[in-house]
Design a protein around this motif. Structure first.
Motif, PDB file in Angstrom:
ATOM      1  N   THR A 162      14.309   6.584   4.430  1.00 29.52           N
ATOM      2  CA  THR A 162      14.090   5.313   5.118  1.00 29.52           C
ATOM      3  C   THR A 162      13.166   4.423   4.302  1.00 29.52           C
ATOM      4  OG1 THR A 162      14.328   6.449   7.245  1.00 29.52           O
ATOM      5  CG2 THR A 162      13.334   4.257   7.273  1.00 29.52           C
ATOM      6  N   ALA A 163      13.541   3.168   4.138  1.00 23.47           N
ATOM      7  CA  ALA A 163      12.756   2.223   3.340  1.00 23.47           C
ATOM      8  C   ALA A 163      11.413   1.933   4.005  1.00 23.47           C
ATOM      9  CB  ALA A 163      13.532   0.923   3.156  1.00 23.47           C
ATOM     10  N   SER A 176      17.125  -2.551   2.026  1.00 23.87           N
ATOM     11  CA  SER A 176      16.839  -1.243   2.637  1.00 23.87           C
ATOM     12  C   SER A 176      18.018  -0.290   2.457  1.00 23.87           C
ATOM     13  CB  SER A 176      16.493  -1.408   4.121  1.00 23.87           C
ATOM     14  OG  SER A 176      17.573  -1.921   4.867  1.00 23.87           O
ATOM     15  N   TYR A 179      17.568   1.121  -0.991  1.00 25.90           N
ATOM     16  CA  TYR A 179      16.559   2.186  -1.002  1.00 25.90           C
ATOM     17  C   TYR A 179      17.221   3.515  -0.588  1.00 25.90           C
ATOM     18  CZ  TYR A 179      12.189   4.686  -0.149  1.00 25.90           C
ATOM     19  OH  TYR A 179      11.169   5.612  -0.198  1.00 25.90           O
ATOM     20  N   LEU A 235      13.985   2.840  -5.522  1.00 31.16           N
ATOM     21  CA  LEU A 235      12.989   3.378  -4.604  1.00 31.16           C
ATOM     22  C   LEU A 235      11.676   2.599  -4.642  1.00 31.16           C
ATOM     23  CD1 LEU A 235      13.637   7.179  -5.233  1.00 31.16           C
ATOM     24  CD2 LEU A 235      14.199   5.872  -3.174  1.00 31.16           C
ATOM     25  N   LYS A 237       8.692   0.196  -3.597  1.00 30.53           N
ATOM     26  CA  LYS A 237       8.135  -0.057  -2.269  1.00 30.53           C
ATOM     27  C   LYS A 237       8.511  -1.433  -1.738  1.00 30.53           C
ATOM     28  CE  LYS A 237       5.875   3.849  -2.284  1.00 30.53           C
ATOM     29  NZ  LYS A 237       6.430   4.986  -1.526  1.00 30.53           N
ATOM     30  N   PRO A 239      10.911  -4.646  -1.359  1.00 34.29           N
ATOM     31  CA  PRO A 239      12.346  -4.954  -1.477  1.00 34.29           C
ATOM     32  C   PRO A 239      12.684  -5.838  -2.670  1.00 34.29           C
ATOM     33  CG  PRO A 239      11.626  -5.156   0.807  1.00 34.29           C
ATOM     34  CD  PRO A 239      10.386  -4.939  -0.009  1.00 34.29           C
ATOM     35  N   ARG A 242      13.491  -4.103  -6.045  1.00 32.13           N
ATOM     36  CA  ARG A 242      14.698  -3.289  -6.198  1.00 32.13           C
ATOM     37  C   ARG A 242      15.809  -4.131  -6.824  1.00 32.13           C
ATOM     38  NH1 ARG A 242      14.013  -1.811   0.033  1.00 32.13           N
ATOM     39  NH2 ARG A 242      11.903  -0.923  -0.178  1.00 32.13           N
TER      40      ARG A 242
END
Length: 467
Positions: A162-163, A176, A179, A235, A237, A239, A242
């Motif tokens: 879970t993000a 998310s 992630y 991954l 932290k 958003p 990413r």
């Protein structure tokens, strides 16, 4: 058409059956939920289904073929039957080689690219909803937000996939989903999730890991550097850190799997053959022991889904372990609510209510749980301070001050009630519903990712709090 010819899996909420169409001989799976889909959920689900049907040419998107209603009132969905899931493969102790991980990444990324292009989020990518066909093709199942909102799951279910932003305020977005893709590739490649559970570790410590701690780098020399770096970017932290173009990720994984893209090494596939007996697993939503909260409305599918603002109906997620008094009677939980509040099992200190109030004996309302090991560097003074609680009879207003960027959790112990842990993420205040007839103790904890900071407990209504 036969619907329930054989039980496949019993999840915490949904029950999965195998069926066979007598006209075509085709097998399918039926996933039945414990209650009916309300009107808003049905409308939202139908829009998601139609949007995904437009990208049916993307084979790695497992479609919902039909929505069913059982005579007993339960609703369910019908879809293609697959031999098993990635979770089942990994639970058997298998570890995928690099070629299989690249094929897995290309399949999931292609599925997400197609769904996001159709304005549909997945909302919970994990090894449980990565299935494979008899041909060995990976597919992604359980797309959409409608059923996740109708049947919310325990926050500790699949927490390692879970993000951070989803844990903090229930935000779901394309980022998310990415992630989740990174977490699935990480566990498939290394055999362990990004934040594996350790013996004796409390649930809240795992949440803090996801929120703050970096993921351990992939140091296997057999893993191509570009693949390892891409997984760690997924991954991130934040958003925004990413990858933003999931379609380009699918092309990257395909490129790396071809000769000349990069030297690819690894073991041969560990996927079971068609002849092997495989337990079929599906992505069930862990049950929350309270009535399901209805969806606010049925808007068109959107690219970002957030928890409702303060004052609206809130999807409450809570985690608390059963506690007992010294006489062995279980204590009843208190229902907690609040805008953007996630209740989770963060480590707590023992609090004791005054002995005069509970039969002449001091009764602990929480077991002592050790805090995470302190960092070697001295902790800075963040001036963490919890103001005196403002008792408003049916709720308590809590405010606090601190310096720096911290995540906060409020520990609440009530007379003859379970201890509750309320994650307030980065808020500096919280309204907590309480029973007007009970006494309470409150304590504040915070973390900067390296240290845990704790205030002295404070009381209302004459409770005595012993740290």
């Amino acid at each position: 058409m036969s619907i329930e010819t054989g039980l496949l899996a019993q999840g915490p909420i949904a029950t999965v059956y195998a069926g066979k169409d007598p006209a075509t001989g085709n097998d399918f799976a039926i996933k039945m939920f414990p209650s009916t889909f309300d009107r808003e959920t049905s409308a939202w689900l139908e829009r998601e289904r139609k949007a995904l049907a437009a990208v049916r040419s993307t084979r790695s998107v497992l479609q919902i073929d039909d929505v069913l209603t059982h005579p007993d009132g339960r609703s369910g969905v019908r879809r293609e039957l697959c031999p098993g899931s990635l979770a089942g493969v990994l639970d058997s102790g298998a570890r995928l080689g690099v070629p299989d991980v690249l094929a897995l990444g290309a399949a999931i990324a292609s599925a997400l690219a197609a769904a996001h292009g159709a304005d549909v989020l997945h909302g919970g990518v994990s090894p449980h909803n990565v299935l494979y066909r008899a041909s060995g093709e990976f597919v992604l199942a359980d797309f959409g937000v409608a059923l996740r909102r109708r049947f919310p799951r325990d926050p500790m279910y699949a927490v390692e996939y879970t993000a951070p932003e989803t844990l903090r305020d229930d935000t779901l977005s394309p980022a998310s989903d990415l992630y989740g893709l990174g977490a699935v590739l990480y566990v498939a490649l290394t055999g362990t999730p990004p934040f594996p559970r350790h013996t004796g570790q409390q649930p809240g410590e795992r949440i803090l890991q996801v929120l703050r701690e970096p993921v351990a780098p992939i140091q296997d020399p057999a893993v191509p550097g570009e693949l390892a770096a891409t997984i760690l970017r997924l991954l991130a932290k934040e958003p925004a850190d990413r990858p933003q173009d999931v379609a380009s990720l699918a092309r990257l994984f395909t490129k790396l799997s071809r000769p000349g893209g990069e030297i690819v090494t690894g073991d041969s596939s560990d996927l079971p053959s068609e002849e092997e007996e495989v337990e079929v697993e599906f992505d069930d939503f862990a049950q929350v022991h309270r009535p399901a909260v209805p969806v606010h409305s049925a808007p068109a599918p959107v690219q970002v889904v957030q928890a409702p603002p303060r004052g609206g109906r809130t999807l409450i997620r809570e985690f608390s372990g059963p506690l007992k008094t010294e006489r062995g009677f279980p204590w009843k939980p208190v229902a907690l609510a609040g805008g953007g509040v996630l209740a989770a099992g963060l480590a707590v200190l023992p609090l004791v209510l005054g002995p005069a109030e509970i039969g002449g004996q001091a009764v602990p309302v929480a077991a002592a749980i050790p805090s995470p090991a302190a960092a070697s560097a001295p902790a800075p003074d963040v001036k963490l301070a919890l103001a005196p609680p403002q008792d408003q009879s049916d709720h308590v207003q809590l405010t606090w001050t601190a310096e720096g960027e911290l995540d906060f959790v409020v520990i609440m112990a009530g007379e003859r009630l379970e201890t509750k842990q309320l994650v307030a993420h980065r808020q500096r205040s919280l309204d907590v519903p309480v029973d007007p007839a009970r006494r309470y103790c409150f304590q504040l904890r915070a973390t900067d990712g390296r240290h845990i900071y704790t205030t002295e407990p404070v009381a209302i209504r004459g409770a005595r709090c012993n740290p």
